[in-house]
Design a protein around this motif. Structure first.
Motif, short mmCIF file in Angstrom:
data_model
loop_
_atom_site.label_atom_id
_atom_site.label_comp_id
_atom_site.label_asym_id
_atom_site.label_seq_id
_atom_site.Cartn_x
_atom_site.Cartn_y
_atom_site.Cartn_z
N TYR A 213 77.04 -30.11 -19.09
CA TYR A 213 77.98 -30.65 -18.54
C TYR A 213 79.03 -29.62 -18.15
CZ TYR A 213 76.05 -34.87 -20.53
OH TYR A 213 75.20 -35.95 -20.59
N THR A 216 81.84 -30.91 -15.70
CA THR A 216 82.66 -31.95 -16.48
C THR A 216 83.62 -31.21 -17.20
OG1 THR A 216 80.94 -33.70 -16.66
CG2 THR A 216 82.65 -33.73 -18.16
N ASN A 247 87.49 -32.11 -18.94
CA ASN A 247 87.54 -33.50 -19.53
C ASN A 247 86.48 -33.12 -20.94
OD1 ASN A 247 88.49 -35.11 -17.76
ND2 ASN A 247 86.54 -35.49 -16.68
N VAL A 249 84.18 -33.93 -23.77
CA VAL A 249 82.62 -34.52 -23.78
C VAL A 249 82.69 -34.90 -25.41
CG1 VAL A 249 80.44 -33.79 -23.85
CG2 VAL A 249 81.65 -33.25 -21.99
N THR A 487 82.63 -39.36 -21.87
CA THR A 487 83.80 -38.38 -21.66
C THR A 487 85.18 -38.85 -21.72
OG1 THR A 487 83.85 -38.72 -19.29
CG2 THR A 487 82.16 -37.07 -20.18
N ASN A 489 88.92 -38.23 -20.30
CA ASN A 489 89.91 -37.67 -19.34
C ASN A 489 90.93 -37.06 -20.17
OD1 ASN A 489 92.40 -37.71 -17.53
ND2 ASN A 489 90.50 -37.86 -15.90
#
Length: 655
Positions: A213, A216, A247, A249, A487, A489
């Motif tokens: 990830y 991300t 973000n 996780v 996830t 934000n």
């Protein structure tokens, strides 16, 4: 003698010279005017931009990396800011001499030097490379006073990744490290937008969730426009566009359960994967031994790297994902289901088990001895080798392969971690492709026999065995195993669940699944695992297994004491609970620990107690489990939700 000059001729010559010089001057001024027009008018915008760029500098602002949380919001990976002392080799005359001079101002340890040397080998000469990290305010001030002596050396404020629980769940989380030259080359093939987003980024996910990830967690790089002096020093900020943090996780792991399992393994090697069979959520993903991912954040030193890579215990090997093992007797329930679904054998067919099975002049033995006639349910309960030797012979290798493949054996499950291995689910085609010599390519009928009891060429991961167990627990529905739930934000706080593919129905009949479940339940109530699950507040279903780590010579009786520790049999257990309404399914292997009921099943029992009963083993019980001498829990179990959690965890709980 008087010289007679022609005044008129001289005057005409002078006038011509004046005209020529005037024309030359006029031409020169014309050229100068044309050049000025070209620079001031034609190239005005271009030169103005260049002048502005000489006066200003665009500096990328690296974003804060996103957090990683467990399912309960406990922080597993975070960031902290610290000062580093960095050298740009291309701006330094003699790097070694510069380092020696730096030691007169700041302490530079041999470990710092070794790390710098290794990083320099992986970097370009114009990259800024840290020689010291985590400088104190006093050290920063001390260097600042002497900075004029060290061109090409500067103090930088950097963000560092921190794993507050050190070795806990390290194979799941992975780690970040400095981007090496190979990765920089690979980035050149990225889309321009992604390349731009990594300007100024020095670290990237290398393993585990950090790698899977990466984009991300990375966030969006910001920029600052700075006014600079003629020497390139920043004078003031003209404009800025802040970076957007990565973000968060959110994992499906219960980190407290993860810690319980890792603690129960003690110093032993092995793996455990626990899954919610209704969703495919991975609740625990254990590989022992583990390692400390914090070692890699600043660049691991040579001694630590050698200790990890040269250890016989292979702590860097993710055994749950990449370790392959013969499943042993834990394979028998799946063989039983295969017989039912293919019509090769009914549940009430009785097979005599005299303790041996003869085939092609070879005698296949059984440690259970003569147990007489067994039907399918009793064959699972009593773990009859003879029943499954004969079943494998009747089915044949290719029919076994074709049934087991959709269950995930010998296949990539697609879990959201990189590096998963396929293992080996043998077939005649597999053997033709796996070997070179013609005599090796041929499949011999005798090779099929041992497949029925999970030996032979069979080699699967605990993730695959756990997924197959979850399929049986959920009545034939196959869910993709996954570690990330959602996830969040960082700016808006919006939580976005990660979509998962719908469950695949493998088409098993309920009656056939019920037969296998009954056999698995009888293992726990009156079979090899009855002692371990005595007094449990729920009904579990499971199967013990013992798998050979090395091939024994024919007609040689197994004697663990006569073998080296790493040559002894592996202990396995697969199970789910509650038996009638499963909420958790797992597979566990303890390497070279022998009997599955003695080493692996006790770990599974405590996992179920934790998940279903909110119970945590007593200290005396934990001590017995760690050394493989546990059966049913001893001592008074603690309330799991009240067990003290490490101080690092409480300090790092997510907001």
């Amino acid at each position: 003698m008087t010289e007679i000059r022609n005044v008129a001729a001289d005057l005409a010559r002078f006038k011509r010279r004046v005209v020529v010089i005037g024309l030359v001057v006029l031409f020169a001024f014309s050229l100068l005017g044309a050049r000025l027009f070209y620079l001031q008018v034609v190239r005005h915008e271009d030169l103005a931009e260049q002048a502005e760029s000489n006066r200003t500098a665009i500096v990328p602002v690296v974003p804060n990396r996103g957090l990683i949380l467990d399912r309960n919001g406990i922080v597993l990976a975070s960031n902290y800011s610290a000062y580093t002392l960095e050298i740009t080799p291309s701006k330094v005359g003699d790097v070694e001499e510069t380092i020696e001079s730096l030691t007169q101002v700041l302490e530079v340890s041999p470990r710092d030097r070794r790390r710098f040397k290794r990083l320099r080998e992986d970097s370009r000469s114009f990259d800024s490379i840290p020689i010291r990290t985590r400088l104190s305010d006093e050290e920063v001030a001390r260097f600042a006073a002497q900075r004029y002596r060290f061109p090409g050396v500067e103090i930088k404020a950097r963000l560092f990744r921190n794993y507050p629980h050190a070795e806990l769940a390290s194979h799941v989380l992975g780690y970040i490290g400095r981007i090496n030259q190979r990765e920089k080359t690979a980035m050149e093939d990225w889309a321009e937008e992604d390349q731009a987003n990594y300007k100024g980024t020095d670290y990237i996910g290398k393993l585990g969730i950090e790698q899977s990830y990466e984009k991300t967690l990375h966030g969006q790089t910001g920029v600052e426009q700075m006014e600079t002096s003629a020497g390139g020093r920043a004078v003031r900020r003209l404009a800025s566009h802040p970076a957007t943090p990565g973000n968060t996780v959110m994992l499906s792991l219960d980190i407290k359960l993860q810690k319980l399992v890792e603690d129960m393994f003690g110093d032993r090697r092995g793996a455990l994967v626990a899954i919610d069979p209704r969703t495919g959520e991975v609740l625990a993903f254990v590989s022992k031994p583990t390692f400390d991912p914090n070692l890699f954040v600043e660049g691991i030193d040579t001694e630590s790297w050698q200790a990890l890579t040269e250890s016989l215990d292979k702590p860097l090997l993710n055994r749950a994902l990449r370790g392959t093992y013969p499943p042993g007797s834990t394979y028998k329930p799946f063989m039983a289901l295969a017989a039912l679904q293919t019509g090769k054998r009914g549940p009430n067919v009785v097979v005599n088990d005299p303790g041996y099975f003869n085939f092609g002049g070879h005698r296949f033995g059984s440690p259970e001895g003569n147990i007489g006639g067994v039907d399918m349910r009793r064959s699972i309960q009593l773990s009859s080798n003879i029943y499954y030797y004969s079943l494998a012979n009747e089915m044949g290798v290719d029919l076994i392969h074709d049934f087991m493949k959709p269950m995930g054996f010998g296949q990539i499950t697609g879990i959201d971690l990189g590096g998963e291995v396929r293992g080996v689910l043998p077939s005649t085609e597999w053997k033709r492709n796996a070997y070179k010599r013609p005599e090796q390519k041929k499949w011999y009928a005798g090779e099929t026999i041992s497949l029925g009891i999970g030996q032979g060429y069979n080699a699967f991961t605990m993730l695959q065995l756990a997924q197959a167990t979850a399929i049986v627990a959920d009545g034939g529905l196959k869910h993709k195993p996954h570690l990330v739930l959602a996830t969040r934000n960082t700016v808006s706080g919006q939580v976005v669940p990660l979509p998962q593919p719908p469950a695949e129905n493998l088409g098993y009949t309920a009656a056939n699944v019920a037969v296998v479940r009954e056999g698995l339940t009888s293992v726990v109530t009156s079979g090899t695992a009855r002692g371990v699950f005595a007094g449990a507040g729920y009904q579990a279903a499971g199967k013990t297994g013992t798998a050979q780590a090395v091939t024994q010579a024919q007609n040689t009786k197994y004697n663990a004491k006569a073998l080296e520790e790493h040559q002894r049999d592996h202990a396995l257990f697969m199970a789910f609970a509650p038996a009638t309404d499963p909420k958790i399914a797992l597979a566990v292997v303890v390497e070279n620990a022998g009997w599955g009921a003695g080493a692996a099943a006790p770990i599974a029992r405590r996992v179920f107690d934790y998940w279903l009963m909110d119970q945590y083993p007593s200290e005396v019980d934990m001590a017995a489990i760690r050394v493989g001498k546990a059966t049913a829990p001893i001592g008074k179990p603690r309330v799991a939700s009240e067990v003290a959690w490490p101080a690092a965890a409480s300090a790092a709980t997510a907001p």
